[in-house]
Design a protein around this motif. Structure first.
Motif, short mmCIF file in Angstrom:
data_model
loop_
_atom_site.label_atom_id
_atom_site.label_comp_id
_atom_site.label_asym_id
_atom_site.label_seq_id
_atom_site.Cartn_x
_atom_site.Cartn_y
_atom_site.Cartn_z
N SER A 3 68.10 -103.35 39.92
CA SER A 3 67.97 -103.35 38.47
C SER A 3 69.30 -103.65 37.81
O SER A 3 69.36 -104.40 36.83
CB SER A 3 67.46 -102.00 37.97
N ALA A 4 70.37 -103.10 38.33
CA ALA A 4 71.69 -103.38 37.77
C ALA A 4 72.01 -104.86 37.96
O ALA A 4 72.54 -105.51 37.07
CB ALA A 4 72.76 -102.52 38.44
N PHE A 5 71.67 -105.42 39.13
CA PHE A 5 71.90 -106.83 39.37
C PHE A 5 71.11 -107.68 38.39
O PHE A 5 71.63 -108.63 37.81
CB PHE A 5 71.52 -107.22 40.80
N ASN A 6 69.84 -107.33 38.18
CA ASN A 6 69.02 -108.08 37.24
C ASN A 6 69.69 -108.16 35.88
O ASN A 6 69.54 -109.14 35.16
CB ASN A 6 67.64 -107.43 37.07
N ASN A 7 70.42 -107.13 35.52
CA ASN A 7 71.01 -107.07 34.20
C ASN A 7 72.42 -107.63 34.11
O ASN A 7 72.93 -107.83 33.02
CB ASN A 7 70.92 -105.64 33.69
N VAL A 8 73.06 -107.92 35.25
CA VAL A 8 74.36 -108.56 35.23
C VAL A 8 74.23 -109.96 34.61
O VAL A 8 75.10 -110.43 33.91
CB VAL A 8 74.97 -108.65 36.65
N TYR A 17 76.38 -117.58 43.15
CA TYR A 17 77.62 -117.09 43.76
C TYR A 17 78.42 -116.26 42.76
O TYR A 17 78.94 -115.20 43.08
CB TYR A 17 78.45 -118.26 44.28
N ASP A 18 78.52 -116.76 41.52
CA ASP A 18 79.26 -116.04 40.49
C ASP A 18 78.59 -114.71 40.14
O ASP A 18 79.26 -113.72 39.87
CB ASP A 18 79.39 -116.89 39.22
N LEU A 19 77.26 -114.70 40.14
CA LEU A 19 76.53 -113.46 39.86
C LEU A 19 76.81 -112.42 40.93
O LEU A 19 77.04 -111.25 40.63
CB LEU A 19 75.03 -113.73 39.76
N LYS A 20 76.79 -112.85 42.18
CA LYS A 20 77.06 -111.92 43.28
C LYS A 20 78.47 -111.36 43.16
O LYS A 20 78.67 -110.16 43.29
CB LYS A 20 76.90 -112.62 44.63
N ARG A 21 79.44 -112.23 42.90
CA ARG A 21 80.82 -111.78 42.78
C ARG A 21 80.98 -110.81 41.61
O ARG A 21 81.64 -109.77 41.73
CB ARG A 21 81.75 -112.98 42.63
N ALA A 22 80.35 -111.11 40.47
CA ALA A 22 80.44 -110.22 39.30
C ALA A 22 79.79 -108.87 39.61
O ALA A 22 80.33 -107.82 39.25
CB ALA A 22 79.76 -110.87 38.09
N ASP A 25 82.02 -106.91 42.03
CA ASP A 25 83.22 -106.41 41.35
C ASP A 25 82.93 -105.17 40.53
O ASP A 25 83.75 -104.24 40.48
CB ASP A 25 83.81 -107.48 40.42
N LYS A 26 81.78 -105.11 39.88
CA LYS A 26 81.46 -103.99 38.99
C LYS A 26 80.72 -102.86 39.67
O LYS A 26 80.88 -101.70 39.32
CB LYS A 26 80.62 -104.47 37.80
N PHE A 27 79.85 -103.18 40.64
CA PHE A 27 78.95 -102.17 41.20
C PHE A 27 78.91 -102.11 42.72
O PHE A 27 78.41 -101.14 43.27
CB PHE A 27 77.50 -102.41 40.74
N GLY A 28 79.39 -103.10 43.40
CA GLY A 28 79.14 -103.21 44.83
C GLY A 28 80.26 -102.78 45.74
O GLY A 28 80.30 -103.22 46.89
N HIS A 29 81.16 -101.93 45.28
CA HIS A 29 82.27 -101.52 46.14
C HIS A 29 81.79 -100.94 47.46
O HIS A 29 82.35 -101.23 48.51
CB HIS A 29 83.16 -100.47 45.44
#
Length: 172
Positions: A3-8, A17-22, A25-29
């Motif tokens: 759900s967080a990804f859907n909203n990025v 690729y840019d979506l995955k990186r963003a 960076d914000k949520f996927g540590h």
């Protein structure tokens, strides 16, 4: 996390690729997205009319689609943000099950609780160190985890104090 990804994607027009990186960076540590998950999600959002392909660019490899959120996607994001998350009551805890099974099988449930307490404290020390070094977002994520671990520790102490009564209640 999905759900967080859907909203990025609501932030700007981006390639997968840019979506995955963003997202990472914000949520996927601790749990970065897999590329397959990104593209499967984008396909589903596209099919549901929540995003659209805003352009296709040639790259060194395959063509890169640039996605943009639609008005329906903006509405979906607003609905998601306004919907409270269901609190998790943890009524079927694996840890509780282990304590009861230890009692039922004549094992020392106190040792089990001590081992678990040590593991919680180890993780709390690691999170506290991470929090000291992290940015504000990482500090908030660590605080959330630490507060849950503190609640678990209180439960461990309470359960240890009640082991005798619990043993009688479960027929050990």
């Amino acid at each position: 996390m999905v759900s967080a990804f859907n909203n990025v994607i609501a932030v700007t027009q981006r390639h997968g690729y840019d979506l995955k990186r963003a997202f990472d960076d914000k949520f996927g540590h601790d749990r970065p997205l897999h590329y397959g998950q990104v593209y499967a999600t984008m396909s589903r959002l596209l099919k549901n009319g929540l995003v659209e392909v805003d352009g296709v660019e040639a790259g060194a490899g395959p063509e890169r689609k640039r996605y943009a959120i639609t008005q329906a996607g903006i509405t979906d994001v607003a609905t998601w943000l306004a919907t409270p998350e269901k609190p998790e009551p943890y009524l079927q805890s694996t840890l509780y099950t282990k304590v009861v099974l230890a009692l039922l099988t004549g094992r020392d449930a106190g040792d089990l609780l001590d081992t678990q307490r040590a593991e919680h404290l180890r993780l709390m020390r690691a999170l506290t160190a991470r929090k000291r070094q992290g940015d504000l977002a990482d500090q908030l994520i660590c605080d959330h985890a630490l507060f849950h671990l503190e609640a678990d520790l209180r439960w461990l102490e309470l359960t240890a104090a009640r082991l005798g009564a619990l043993g009688k209640a479960v027929g050990a």
